[in-house]
Design a protein around this motif. Structure first.
Motif, PDB file in Angstrom:
ATOM      1  N   MET A 198       0.846  -1.196   0.000  1.00 61.29           N
ATOM      2  CA  MET A 198       0.000   0.000   0.000  1.00 61.29           C
ATOM      3  C   MET A 198       0.887   1.254   0.000  1.00 61.29           C
ATOM      4  SD  MET A 198      -3.059   0.819   2.592  1.00 61.29           S
ATOM      5  CE  MET A 198      -3.807   2.402   2.658  1.00 61.29           C
ATOM      6  N   LEU A 199       0.547   2.200  -0.904  1.00 56.45           N
ATOM      7  CA  LEU A 199       1.375   3.397  -1.026  1.00 56.45           C
ATOM      8  C   LEU A 199       0.971   4.439   0.016  1.00 56.45           C
ATOM      9  CD1 LEU A 199       1.407   3.853  -4.892  1.00 56.45           C
ATOM     10  CD2 LEU A 199       3.341   3.222  -3.476  1.00 56.45           C
ATOM     11  N   ARG A 200       1.964   5.137   0.519  1.00 59.96           N
ATOM     12  CA  ARG A 200       1.677   6.253   1.423  1.00 59.96           C
ATOM     13  C   ARG A 200       1.097   7.410   0.621  1.00 59.96           C
ATOM     14  NH1 ARG A 200       6.506   8.525   4.385  1.00 59.96           N
ATOM     15  NH2 ARG A 200       4.944  10.040   4.988  1.00 59.96           N
ATOM     16  N   PRO A 201       0.301   8.295   1.252  1.00 55.64           N
ATOM     17  CA  PRO A 201      -0.269   9.432   0.514  1.00 55.64           C
ATOM     18  C   PRO A 201       0.790  10.268  -0.200  1.00 55.64           C
ATOM     19  CG  PRO A 201      -1.310   9.241   2.649  1.00 55.64           C
ATOM     20  CD  PRO A 201      -0.215   8.229   2.628  1.00 55.64           C
ATOM     21  N   VAL A 202       1.946  10.448   0.449  1.00 52.15           N
ATOM     22  CA  VAL A 202       3.020  11.219  -0.184  1.00 52.15           C
ATOM     23  C   VAL A 202       3.424  10.568  -1.496  1.00 52.15           C
ATOM     24  CG1 VAL A 202       5.463  11.768   0.039  1.00 52.15           C
ATOM     25  CG2 VAL A 202       3.924  12.244   1.926  1.00 52.15           C
ATOM     26  N   ARG A 203       3.570   9.240  -1.459  1.00 47.98           N
ATOM     27  CA  ARG A 203       3.989   8.490  -2.650  1.00 47.98           C
ATOM     28  C   ARG A 203       2.902   8.569  -3.730  1.00 47.98           C
ATOM     29  NH1 ARG A 203       8.922   7.800  -2.574  1.00 47.98           N
ATOM     30  NH2 ARG A 203       9.030   6.497  -0.731  1.00 47.98           N
ATOM     31  N   VAL A 204       1.627   8.526  -3.303  1.00 49.57           N
ATOM     32  CA  VAL A 204       0.514   8.598  -4.274  1.00 49.57           C
ATOM     33  C   VAL A 204       0.565   9.928  -5.033  1.00 49.57           C
ATOM     34  CG1 VAL A 204      -1.999   8.669  -4.516  1.00 49.57           C
ATOM     35  CG2 VAL A 204      -0.965   7.060  -2.962  1.00 49.57           C
ATOM     36  N   PRO A 248      -2.992  16.472   1.728  1.00 49.65           N
ATOM     37  CA  PRO A 248      -2.856  17.078   0.396  1.00 49.65           C
ATOM     38  C   PRO A 248      -2.762  18.603   0.430  1.00 49.65           C
ATOM     39  CG  PRO A 248      -5.027  16.063   0.672  1.00 49.65           C
ATOM     40  CD  PRO A 248      -4.230  15.712   1.871  1.00 49.65           C
ATOM     41  N   GLY A 249      -3.566  19.258   1.256  1.00 48.19           N
ATOM     42  CA  GLY A 249      -3.484  20.712   1.396  1.00 48.19           C
ATOM     43  C   GLY A 249      -3.887  21.447   0.124  1.00 48.19           C
ATOM     44  N   PRO A 250      -3.620  22.759   0.101  1.00 52.28           N
ATOM     45  CA  PRO A 250      -4.039  23.561  -1.063  1.00 52.28           C
ATOM     46  C   PRO A 250      -3.305  23.192  -2.347  1.00 52.28           C
ATOM     47  CG  PRO A 250      -2.792  24.893   0.511  1.00 52.28           C
ATOM     48  CD  PRO A 250      -3.054  23.591   1.177  1.00 52.28           C
ATOM     49  N   TRP A 251      -2.049  22.738  -2.226  1.00 50.36           N
ATOM     50  CA  TRP A 251      -1.320  22.353  -3.443  1.00 50.36           C
ATOM     51  C   TRP A 251      -1.952  21.129  -4.093  1.00 50.36           C
ATOM     52  CZ3 TRP A 251       1.361  25.737  -5.784  1.00 50.36           C
ATOM     53  CH2 TRP A 251       2.109  26.697  -5.086  1.00 50.36           C
ATOM     54  N   GLY A 252      -2.406  20.209  -3.256  1.00 47.40           N
ATOM     55  CA  GLY A 252      -3.081  19.023  -3.790  1.00 47.40           C
ATOM     56  C   GLY A 252      -4.369  19.395  -4.505  1.00 47.40           C
ATOM     57  N   ALA A 253      -5.116  20.337  -3.898  1.00 42.04           N
ATOM     58  CA  ALA A 253      -6.372  20.784  -4.523  1.00 42.04           C
ATOM     59  C   ALA A 253      -6.088  21.472  -5.859  1.00 42.04           C
ATOM     60  CB  ALA A 253      -7.110  21.734  -3.583  1.00 42.04           C
ATOM     61  N   ALA A 254      -5.050  22.319  -5.869  1.00 38.23           N
ATOM     62  CA  ALA A 254      -4.700  23.017  -7.120  1.00 38.23           C
ATOM     63  C   ALA A 254      -4.280  22.010  -8.195  1.00 38.23           C
ATOM     64  CB  ALA A 254      -3.573  24.009  -6.856  1.00 38.23           C
ATOM     65  N   ALA A 255      -3.473  21.023  -7.779  1.00 39.48           N
ATOM     66  CA  ALA A 255      -3.016  20.007  -8.733  1.00 39.48           C
ATOM     67  C   ALA A 255      -4.205  19.242  -9.307  1.00 39.48           C
ATOM     68  CB  ALA A 255      -2.048  19.040  -8.044  1.00 39.48           C
ATOM     69  N   ARG A 299      -5.260  14.023  -4.823  1.00 35.88           N
ATOM     70  CA  ARG A 299      -5.585  14.285  -3.404  1.00 35.88           C
ATOM     71  C   ARG A 299      -5.955  13.005  -2.681  1.00 35.88           C
ATOM     72  NH1 ARG A 299      -9.974  18.652  -2.603  1.00 35.88           N
ATOM     73  NH2 ARG A 299      -9.220  18.504  -0.489  1.00 35.88           N
ATOM     74  N   ARG A 300      -5.419  11.902  -3.181  1.00 34.47           N
ATOM     75  CA  ARG A 300      -5.851  10.603  -2.658  1.00 34.47           C
ATOM     76  C   ARG A 300      -5.341  10.394  -1.232  1.00 34.47           C
ATOM     77  NH1 ARG A 300     -10.031   8.284  -4.462  1.00 34.47           N
ATOM     78  NH2 ARG A 300     -10.124   6.064  -4.094  1.00 34.47           N
ATOM     79  N   GLY A 301      -6.257  10.188  -0.319  1.00 29.61           N
ATOM     80  CA  GLY A 301      -5.916   9.731   1.032  1.00 29.61           C
ATOM     81  C   GLY A 301      -5.105  10.697   1.878  1.00 29.61           C
ATOM     82  N   SER A 302      -5.156  10.457   3.158  1.00 28.23           N
ATOM     83  CA  SER A 302      -4.273  11.156   4.081  1.00 28.23           C
ATOM     84  C   SER A 302      -3.813  10.115   5.099  1.00 28.23           C
ATOM     85  CB  SER A 302      -4.999  12.303   4.773  1.00 28.23           C
ATOM     86  OG  SER A 302      -6.114  11.817   5.463  1.00 28.23           O
ATOM     87  N   ALA A 303      -2.690  10.387   5.748  1.00 30.04           N
ATOM     88  CA  ALA A 303      -2.090   9.372   6.612  1.00 30.04           C
ATOM     89  C   ALA A 303      -3.024   9.008   7.762  1.00 30.04           C
ATOM     90  CB  ALA A 303      -0.783   9.896   7.167  1.00 30.04           C
ATOM     91  N   THR A 304      -3.092   7.723   8.050  1.00 33.95           N
ATOM     92  CA  THR A 304      -3.934   7.262   9.154  1.00 33.95           C
ATOM     93  C   THR A 304      -3.265   7.623  10.479  1.00 33.95           C
ATOM     94  OG1 THR A 304      -4.306   5.384   7.731  1.00 33.95           O
ATOM     95  CG2 THR A 304      -5.208   5.244   9.946  1.00 33.95           C
ATOM     96  N   VAL A 305      -4.072   8.051  11.450  1.00 30.32           N
ATOM     97  CA  VAL A 305      -3.517   8.332  12.782  1.00 30.32           C
ATOM     98  C   VAL A 305      -3.346   6.987  13.479  1.00 30.32           C
ATOM     99  CG1 VAL A 305      -3.931   9.471  14.982  1.00 30.32           C
ATOM    100  CG2 VAL A 305      -4.633  10.569  12.852  1.00 30.32           C
ATOM    101  N   LEU A 306      -2.093   6.637  13.743  1.00 32.68           N
ATOM    102  CA  LEU A 306      -1.828   5.314  14.308  1.00 32.68           C
ATOM    103  C   LEU A 306      -1.961   5.312  15.835  1.00 32.68           C
ATOM    104  CD1 LEU A 306       1.227   4.398  12.090  1.00 32.68           C
ATOM    105  CD2 LEU A 306      -1.128   3.614  11.847  1.00 32.68           C
ATOM    106  N   ALA A 307      -1.634   6.433  16.475  1.00 29.99           N
ATOM    107  CA  ALA A 307      -1.715   6.481  17.937  1.00 29.99           C
ATOM    108  C   ALA A 307      -1.919   7.922  18.358  1.00 29.99           C
ATOM    109  CB  ALA A 307      -0.423   5.943  18.543  1.00 29.99           C
TER     110      ALA A 307
END
Lengths: 177, 231
Positions: free
Chosen positions: A1-7, A93-100, A161-169
């Motif tokens: 599974m790819l991390r959001p950054v990698r996606v 993703p933030g605003p850059w992800g939305a713009a992209a 803008r696919r996904g955001s990191a899951t909060v693990l703890a």
């Protein structure tokens, strides 16, 4: 599974690939029509991106150009790739992800529209064989390149803008309860 | 020496104190029928302010405007699908060559250029995008998808409008060139209502992009202002 950054890095790559395919379509032809008389080739008409008609004695009353919207789509895809790279600096993703995403979506619409118009025009050209025996029209590779560019741009849109990191703890969650 | 200090400053009760914000002194009792009614001269007291009004959500208004523009563009493209794209008239007495979005007089090639297929697809995407943008005014969950759909719809409208407009303009220029170069070639192209509506739809769809881009910027500014107010 790819991390959001990698996606988002993948999204940037897809946008670049779509831009390359779009640029490639500018160097390819829509179709080529050959006119024969008693087995001898009289005239060849090849339609290219600027709307010009190339070939020996090439003349056509109507022309179809797809260079303008395709170049605009390539520019938007370049912007989308830069936006996706900037969005890949964090897990959100933030605003850059939305713009992209919006730039890639605009480019997708442009490329899909260009592909649709080019195909309906080409279908009419290819039907020329029914005029008489001396006319043969073959599809060029440009519509395929445009369709591939549109699909890649769509993939870039969907992944920007696919996904955001899951909060693990959550620190302190145990103490609070 | 000790003693009572000089009264260099008045006591707090000496001057009327300003009322705290939001505090309004009670109104004087309304005269009843027990005594004569007398209107006091002078300036009337200011009206009591109502509850504070919430600031206008400009981002939401812009989303509604963008959605309405996209829906309008979609309807224009849908209507354009049913009209003539162009018409070529001649002086030979032949019937004019007429091309609609779905058919033509059959003079070009056996299969006409069916501009209506990409035009209808663009109309559908514009309408769906417009509705999604309007819905996103109330539902933050669909904002990303709505903005992407709207951008794709505007891109599609731009591509189709640009290419069809260019095609008709180039054909017109070629016919004019031939008419001036060759004697007895009096063909005149008339741009149809479909092409005109398509151009209007193109600019309407592009106009929708401006409020669509501004809406999230204003949302962020509003959120920052709200955070500043809390602090």
């Amino acid at each position: 599974m790819l991390r959001p950054v990698r996606v988002r890095q993948v999204s940037a790559g897809l946008a670049v690939a779509a831009a390359v395919a779009g640029l490639l379509s500018l160097a390819l032809s829509l179709d080529t029509t050959r006119f024969f008389y008693e087995g001898e080739e009289l005239e060849v008409v090849t339609r290219i991106a600027s709307g010009e008609v190339l070939g020996e004695g090439g003349f056509s009353l109507d022309t179809l150009a797809w260079a303008g919207p395709t170049v605009l789509a390539v520019v938007l895809l370049g912007g989308a790739a830069v936006g996706a790279v900037l969005a890949a600096r964090s897990d959100r993703p933030g605003p850059w992800g939305a713009a992209a995403q919006q730039l890639a979506a605009g480019a997708t619409g442009l490329l899909a529209g260009v592909t649709g118009v080019v195909v309906v025009f080409g279908v009419s050209d290819v039907s020329a064989y029914r005029v008489g025996e001396g006319v043969v029209t073959r599809w060029g590779p440009a519509p395929l390149a445009l369709a591939i560019a549109a699909v890649l741009a769509l993939a870039a849109t969907l992944t920007a803008r696919r996904g955001s990191a899951t909060v693990l703890a959550t620190i302190g969650a145990g103490e609070a309860s | 020496m000790t003693g009572p200090s000089a009264p260099w400053s008045p006591s707090p009760q000496a001057f009327p104190q300003p009322a705290p914000q939001g505090f309004h002194p009670p109104a004087p009792p309304f005269p009843t029928s027990g005594g004569p009614v007398a209107w006091a001269g002078g300036v009337a007291p200011p009206p009591l302010p109502g509850p504070p009004r919430a600031p206008v959500d400009v981002g939401a208004v812009l989303r509604l405007v963008a959605g309405a523009l996209l829906v309008a563009a979609g309807l224009l493209v849908a209507i354009a699908c049913t009209l003539t794209v162009f018409e070529i008239e001649n002086d030979f007495g032949d019937p004019p060559f007429e091309a609609t979005a779905w058919s033509d007089s059959g003079e070009r090639y056996p299969t006409p250029v069916r501009w209506g297929i990409p035009m209808a697809a663009v109309a559908v995407v514009l309408l769906v995008g417009g509705v999604l943008v309007v819905v996103s005014r109330w539902s933050a969950r669909v904002r990303g998808a709505a903005a992407a759909m709207a951008a794709a719809a505007a891109g599609g409208a731009l591509a189709v409008g640009w290419m069809v407009g260019d095609y008709v303009a180039d054909l017109d220029a070629t016919l004019r060139e031939n008419g001036s170069a060759v004697e007895g070639f009096p063909e005149v192209l008339r741009t149809g209502g479909g092409t005109v509506l398509l151009q209007i739809a193109l600019w309407t769809a592009l106009a929708a992009v401006v409020p669509l881009v501004l809406a999230p910027v204003l949302d962020a500014a509003r959120a920052r202002a709200a955070l500043g107010g809390v602090r």
